[in-house]
Enzyme design. Structure first.
Site, PDB file in Angstrom:
ATOM      1  N   LYS A 140     -10.937  -7.935  -9.636  1.00 67.15           N
ATOM      2  CA  LYS A 140     -11.881  -6.829  -9.787  1.00 67.15           C
ATOM      3  C   LYS A 140     -11.216  -5.674 -10.528  1.00 67.15           C
ATOM      4  O   LYS A 140     -11.801  -5.049 -11.392  1.00 67.15           O
ATOM      5  CB  LYS A 140     -12.264  -6.268  -8.410  1.00 67.15           C
ATOM      6  N   LYS A 180      -4.601 -13.968 -12.654  1.00 68.64           N
ATOM      7  CA  LYS A 180      -5.916 -14.432 -12.213  1.00 68.64           C
ATOM      8  C   LYS A 180      -6.987 -13.373 -12.461  1.00 68.64           C
ATOM      9  O   LYS A 180      -6.682 -12.197 -12.656  1.00 68.64           O
ATOM     10  CB  LYS A 180      -5.871 -14.822 -10.745  1.00 68.64           C
ATOM     11  N   LYS A 187       0.835  -1.214   0.000  1.00 69.50           N
ATOM     12  CA  LYS A 187       0.000   0.000   0.000  1.00 69.50           C
ATOM     13  C   LYS A 187       0.864   1.256   0.000  1.00 69.50           C
ATOM     14  O   LYS A 187       0.564   2.235  -0.689  1.00 69.50           O
ATOM     15  CB  LYS A 187      -0.916   0.034   1.236  1.00 69.50           C
TER      16      LYS A 187
END
Ligand code: TRP
Length: 329
Positions: free
Chosen positions: A197, A194, A111
């Site tokens: 979203k 993969k 992050k």
């Protein structure tokens, strides 16, 4: 009996990868263990979602969980922020979480790298809040993907530390729940990696038949095999992985043979794939539409789930307060 807990962040819509990777297995699992499923809306606040969007996001995930077959009569389904005991347990656990170890968490470091402008304390505390989610029900099993393994390991460390510190054997060691053979990882349609979203390569449970067809027809392929039994390139292997998840063994065999004989036409493969995906998605989508329109039902589900979750959570919190020396006058 195992106490199983699973959480999902309330960001965006669920895709085929979520379905085959977890949801479909949860539907079976809910009958084999005491299951808690919750929507982690506190966790989603670390990225400062638009307040106008937050509730809708929670509703989407809740609706999709129910449409996929999670049964509120069998499992306890709730929204994290309906159980404030979790926040208190997170506070109490944070007293035994060291800033150094939190700073070294892989997800936190990532992050920092990706969003250096928003390194808030909620992000640093993320693993503690997640440990509170799990330990509030003293869950023994947690189905997690690779990206969450370290968080689960930290949960065990916090639990052990608590037990040692206070000389109790209160919190269990929460272990991963392994679906083994049944775990299918669905790749994206963009040739590698993969389905996700944010990657823009997803097929969503709310996608219409038309959208599914379009997305599948646009999937990345290669120039085709030129010699018999050529190993498949990643984009093609990915399409076959999805085919195996949604189609009959005969269909898979048919296209595998065609590929090995260099006779495959990717257009035909994609057409079949799209139709078989639609057979899985369309019934779920119809349920999503029905449930989404039924606010009374959703109100009842989270009302009841929240009540049951708070009952379980209050018991744990009362014990933890007592163990730590917080006593009523
Ligand atoms: N961190 C998880 C994720 O990003 C979501 C989550 C929050 C969770 N609390 C949890 C998962 C507790 C399992 C158990 O996917």
């Amino acid at each position: 009996m195992d106490i199983v807990l699973s959480g999902i962040r309330s960001t965006g819509q669920l895709h085929l990868g979520n379905y085959f990777g977890s949801l479909r297995n949860f539907v079976k699992m809910q009958h084999d263990a005491r299951c808690f499923f919750f929507i982690a809306d506190y966790h989603s606040l670390t990225t400062h979602p638009d307040p106008k969007m937050l509730h809708g996001n929670v509703k989407n995930v809740l609706t999709e969980y129910l449409a996929a077959g999670l049964d509120p009569e069998v499992a306890t389904i709730y929204v994290q922020s309906d159980v404030p005991q979790i926040a208190e347990l997170s506070l109490l656990l944070s007293m035994h979480a060291y800033v150094g170890e939190l700073e070294r968490t892989a997800s936190f470091k990532e992050k920092i790298r990706k969003h250096p402008d928003n390194i808030n304390a909620g992000l640093l505390n993320y693993p503690v809040l997640m440990a509170a989610d799990i330990l509030i029900h003293r869950a023994t099993r947690v189905p997690v993907g690779k990206d969450q393994e370290q968080h689960l390991e930290m949960t065990r460390r916090f639990a052990r530390r608590f037990n040692q510190m206070y000389g109790v054997e209160y919190f269990p060691e929460s272990m991963p729940y392994n679906f083994g053979q049944e775990l299918v990882k669905i790749p994206g349609l963009d040739g590698s990696g993969k389905m996700g979203k944010s990657e823009g390569n997803g097929l969503f449970l709310v996608d219409s038949d038309e959208v599914i067809r379009k997305k599948v027809m646009r999937a990345v392929t290669d120039a085709g095999p030129t010699e018999p039994n050529t190993p498949m390139s990643e984009p093609i292997a990915n399409l076959f992985t999805i085919l195996k998840a949604v189609s009959s063994p005969d269909t898979v065999q048919y296209f595998t043979d065609k590929y090995n004989a260099c006779e495959i036409r990717y257009g035909d493969l994609k057409k079949q794939l799209a139709e078989d995906i639609i057979k899985v998605v369309a019934p779920i989508r119809e349920k999503i539409d029905a449930i989404k329109a039924d606010d009374k039902y959703l109100h009842e589900v989270v009302g009841d789930g929240g009540r049951r979750a708070r009952e379980s959570a209050s018991r744990t919190l009362a014990d933890v307060r007592e163990i730590m020396g917080i006593k009523p006058f």
